[in-house]
Design a protein around this motif. Structure first.
Motif, mmCIF file in Angstrom:
data_model
loop_
_atom_site.group_PDB
_atom_site.id
_atom_site.type_symbol
_atom_site.label_atom_id
_atom_site.label_comp_id
_atom_site.label_asym_id
_atom_site.label_seq_id
_atom_site.Cartn_x
_atom_site.Cartn_y
_atom_site.Cartn_z
ATOM 1 N N VAL A 93 0.843 -1.201 0.000
ATOM 2 C CA VAL A 93 0.000 0.000 0.000
ATOM 3 C C VAL A 93 0.881 1.254 0.000
ATOM 4 C CG1 VAL A 93 -1.515 1.373 1.503
ATOM 5 C CG2 VAL A 93 -2.056 -1.028 1.047
ATOM 6 N N HIS A 94 1.960 1.222 0.769
ATOM 7 C CA HIS A 94 2.809 2.406 0.915
ATOM 8 C C HIS A 94 4.014 2.402 -0.019
ATOM 9 C CE1 HIS A 94 0.539 2.360 4.755
ATOM 10 N NE2 HIS A 94 0.456 3.638 4.447
ATOM 11 N N ALA A 95 4.036 1.479 -0.953
ATOM 12 C CA ALA A 95 5.158 1.446 -1.913
ATOM 13 C C ALA A 95 5.078 2.657 -2.846
ATOM 14 C CB ALA A 95 5.079 0.152 -2.726
ATOM 15 N N ASP A 96 6.160 2.899 -3.553
ATOM 16 C CA ASP A 96 6.183 3.979 -4.541
ATOM 17 C C ASP A 96 5.463 3.473 -5.795
ATOM 18 O OD1 ASP A 96 6.725 5.789 -6.484
ATOM 19 O OD2 ASP A 96 8.908 5.738 -6.260
ATOM 20 N N HIS A 97 4.265 3.980 -6.027
ATOM 21 C CA HIS A 97 3.463 3.492 -7.149
ATOM 22 C C HIS A 97 3.698 4.280 -8.431
ATOM 23 C CE1 HIS A 97 1.422 0.978 -4.294
ATOM 24 N NE2 HIS A 97 0.990 1.997 -3.613
ATOM 25 N N ASP A 98 4.507 5.311 -8.337
ATOM 26 C CA ASP A 98 4.618 6.218 -9.487
ATOM 27 C C ASP A 98 5.896 6.062 -10.302
ATOM 28 O OD1 ASP A 98 2.175 7.365 -8.782
ATOM 29 O OD2 ASP A 98 3.169 8.615 -7.281
ATOM 30 N N THR A 99 6.993 5.743 -9.647
ATOM 31 C CA THR A 99 8.248 5.783 -10.382
ATOM 32 C C THR A 99 8.788 4.404 -10.761
ATOM 33 O OG1 THR A 99 9.468 5.913 -8.308
ATOM 34 C CG2 THR A 99 8.977 7.995 -9.388
ATOM 35 N N ALA A 100 8.230 3.360 -10.143
ATOM 36 C CA ALA A 100 8.686 2.014 -10.548
ATOM 37 C C ALA A 100 8.191 1.755 -11.969
ATOM 38 C CB ALA A 100 8.117 0.975 -9.589
ATOM 39 N N GLY A 101 8.929 0.998 -12.744
ATOM 40 C CA GLY A 101 8.484 0.645 -14.095
ATOM 41 C C GLY A 101 7.189 -0.145 -14.004
ATOM 42 N N PRO A 102 6.347 -0.083 -15.056
ATOM 43 C CA PRO A 102 5.040 -0.745 -14.958
ATOM 44 C C PRO A 102 5.127 -2.245 -14.729
ATOM 45 C CG PRO A 102 5.388 0.190 -17.161
ATOM 46 C CD PRO A 102 6.502 0.671 -16.294
ATOM 47 N N ILE A 103 6.100 -2.915 -15.332
ATOM 48 C CA ILE A 103 6.201 -4.370 -15.151
ATOM 49 C C ILE A 103 6.637 -4.698 -13.719
ATOM 50 C CG2 ILE A 103 7.508 -6.442 -15.809
ATOM 51 C CD1 ILE A 103 5.563 -5.885 -17.934
ATOM 52 N N ALA A 104 7.686 -4.017 -13.257
ATOM 53 C CA ALA A 104 8.174 -4.287 -11.898
ATOM 54 C C ALA A 104 7.087 -3.981 -10.878
ATOM 55 C CB ALA A 104 9.416 -3.460 -11.608
#
Lengths: 146, 470
Positions: free
Chosen positions: B380-391
């Motif tokens: 829930v608190h992970a970085d949802h914006d900058t990680a690549g879409p697959i990862a």
């Protein structure tokens, strides 16, 4: 850094349970990396479903351990109890993937370290304390059982 | 985190100017300090708090002002955020209010497999279904953490209700993140009582939702849809349907698309009513889509971008799915510990909770539950914006796989602790046991996750053909 990939508590930090969990996690992570390196070294083997699935299961398990160590009360015996068991499973799976003799030797060292590191509470004692806490029973009351 | 919207800031500036008329509104911004930049003294602050309290009795600004001014964190923006927080609805508290009545009705809905219309009506009436409308569209903008916590509470009471409304609340959040006209009209409709049910699963597609077999044929003014949808959770209570279908691009290649349409009278019919071992009250019917004309205006996002849209917003889906099953596991542990503290066997004369075997199994339940909750929270608190879409997709998918597996283990252990009495129909645990298994079966398909995550870790292209070596 991503929450699910940030480093766990380093070995040696915090109280005995936290240090123990950190050590177990570190060994599991080493085993995972060793296995992944070994499989990657063989293009055909890395394209077989068995190794892929096992790798994914280890990866998932490490993510759960990392999250528990980062987000749960480190003093709660739940952390060391869970991480110890999950780390053993990861190292056991990693062992199955390794074929290179040097890597297998290194994996043996990891396994021995894992088994030789004494937990702050024995698994049975940890279960007793965790169970009693959940059932609102004083863990220091005597007699311990009925 | 709450971020005050521009209208709230401008209202706040009006209050500031009313207290200190010599201030120039155009020089006041979110970062402007009340004391250092605007020269508010203690008397001004008291007057400001009183003035705001008069208009918003739910917001007592005095304690915040004292603390913020002392800490040097008294910016206009942070004050606006504080006010926004004080005024908005607490959806976890709302879930707790609604839960007892839902729990009371859960056994009846499970027994007859009827859809919990009265629960859904309560969720609409109280504003629960509007929780994920962003602030810029007039909603409270509940974040993923609040959504997941509230859903855990509802699931502990009635998992079927929680899972049905989950399709709505997370689907709404995903559409809202698109912004633009799609987000605007959907949010408006939901604030007026619309309820969304989603249908991406199809017979014969398995977990490969990005390859819909439902066909969308281009016609003048829109598309004609034909196909089948399975597991259409929440269908009986929905006013709007979120559907996937594939059209063909200029090269004749399939292009997955999404449509959000008002539930029609014709063109979609139930061909098989949901009658299952678990999650019995979700109305997850199988549907036939037959020559269903959909106007252009009901398409959501750009044609062909559906997989990317889903992958970048997948945290809303997989975290909220997982939260339903964690909620069941939490309720199971609570039920088991309460029963074992109460239940006394005549031969031992003390509650069963004092038996070592009971303690050991309860310990395993508590341990697995803690691990599941921690993994969910981390996601829930992970970085949802900058990680690549697959990862990002894989991190979320592995989390869902782990968390639902652990939740299932918790409830299974609970059955063993309780013994044979847990199997009788009067025991809520047997319903939890049948419901929690659904967590292992709902998307994403575990085998696809394992394949993709393994390939990703081993630097093997995920979509390469042939999929595996001989």
């Amino acid at each position: 850094m991503n929450e699910t990939t940030r480093p766990a508590v380093p070995a040696g930090a915090g109280g005995p349970g936290e240090r123990y969990a950190g050590t177990m996690f570190g060994l599991a992570e080493q085993a995972y990396e060793l296995a992944v390196r070994d499989v990657k070294g063989d293009a055909k083997r890395s394209r077989l479903p068995g190794g892929q699935f096992t790798t994914a299961r280890m990866r998932a398990s490490l993510a759960t351990m990392r999250a528990l160590m980062a987000r749960h009360d480190p003093g709660d015996p739940v952390v060391a109890h869970y991480v110890a068991e999950a780390a053993q499973e990861v190292v056991s799976k990693a062992f199955e993937l390794v074929t290179d003799p040097l890597a297998a030797e290194e994996m043996s060292r990891i396994w021995r370290s894992l088994k030789a590191t004494a937990p702050p509470l024995s698994p049975d004692h940890a279960r007793e304390r965790i169970g009693k806490a959940a059932l609102l029973i004083d863990p220091d009351a005597t007699p311990r059982w009925l | 985190m709450i971020t005050a919207s521009p209208p709230e800031l401008s209202t706040l500036v009006e209050h500031l100017v009313a207290v200190k008329p010599d201030l120039r509104p155009q020089e006041i911004g979110p970062r402007t300090s009340l004391t250092r930049d605007l020269g508010f003294d203690s008397l001004d602050l008291v007057r400001l708090a009183a003035r705001i309290h008069e208009q918003h009795p739910e917001a007592d600004l005095t304690p915040w002002l004292a603390g913020a001014c002392q800490a040097g964190a008294d910016s206009v923006g942070s004050m606006a955020d504080h006010l926004a927080r004080a005024r908005r609805r607490d959806y976890v508290a709302l879930a707790r209010e609604l839960a007892p009545a839902f729990a009371e009705r859960a056994a009846r809905h499970d027994a007859d497999g009827g859809f919990p219309h009265e629960n859904l009506a309560e969720l609409v009436r109280t504003g629960y279904t509007a929780m994920t409308i962003p602030r810029e569209y007039g909603g409270d903008g509940a974040g993923l953490g609040e959504l997941c916590e509230a859903q855990q509470v509802l699931a502990g009471a009635c998992a079927s209700t929680a899972f049905s409304v989950n399709m709505h609340v997370h689907g709404l959040a995903m559409i809202a993140q698109l912004g633009g006209q799609d987000a605007e009209w959907v949010c408006r409709a939901v604030s007026e009582g619309a309820v969304i049910a989603g249908g991406f699963s199809e017979p014969g597609v398995g977990g490969n939702w990005w390859h819909p077999t439902t066909k969308a044929e281009r016609v003048d003014g829109g598309y004609v849809l034909n196909g089948r949808k399975g597991f259409f959770t929440g269908f009986p209570g929905a006013t709007h349907l979120f559907l996937s279908a594939a059209t063909k691009d200029d090269r004749g290649l399939p292009q997955p698309m999404a449509f959000l349409v008002p539930k029609p009278d014709e063109g979609i019919r139930v061909i098989e009513e949901w009658d299952a071992a678990g999650m019995r009250a979700t109305g997850s019917h199988t549907l036939a889509i037959e020559d269903f004309f959909v106007e252009d205006r009901w398409s959501v996002g750009e044609p062909g971008k559906l997989p990317l849209l889903f992958m970048t917003g997948v945290h809303w889906a997989w975290c909220s799915f997982a939260s339903v099953f964690v909620g069941i596991a939490r309720a199971a542990l609570e039920h088991v510990t309460a029963t074992q503290r109460r239940r006394v066997l005549s031969v031992i004369g003390k509650p069963n909770a004092h038996l070592p075997g009971v303690q050991f199994r309860v310990a395993e339940m508590a341990t697995r539950l803690a691990a599941a909750r921690a993994h969910l929270e981390a996601a829930v608190h992970a970085d949802h914006d900058t990680a690549g879409p697959i990862a990002h997709y894989l991190d979320m998918s592995l989390m869902k796989m782990q968390v639902t597996r652990l939740a299932h283990e918790v409830v299974t252990l609970g059955m063993q602790v309780q013994g044979g009495s847990s199997l009788v129909s009067a025991s809520p645990l047997q319903r939890m046991y049948r419901d929690v298994i659904a967590g292992l079966l709902v998307p994403p398909a575990a085998d696809v996750v394992l394949e993709w995550a393994g390939k990703h870790a081993l630097d093997v292209p995920i979509f390469a053909e042939p999929r595996w070596a001989e």
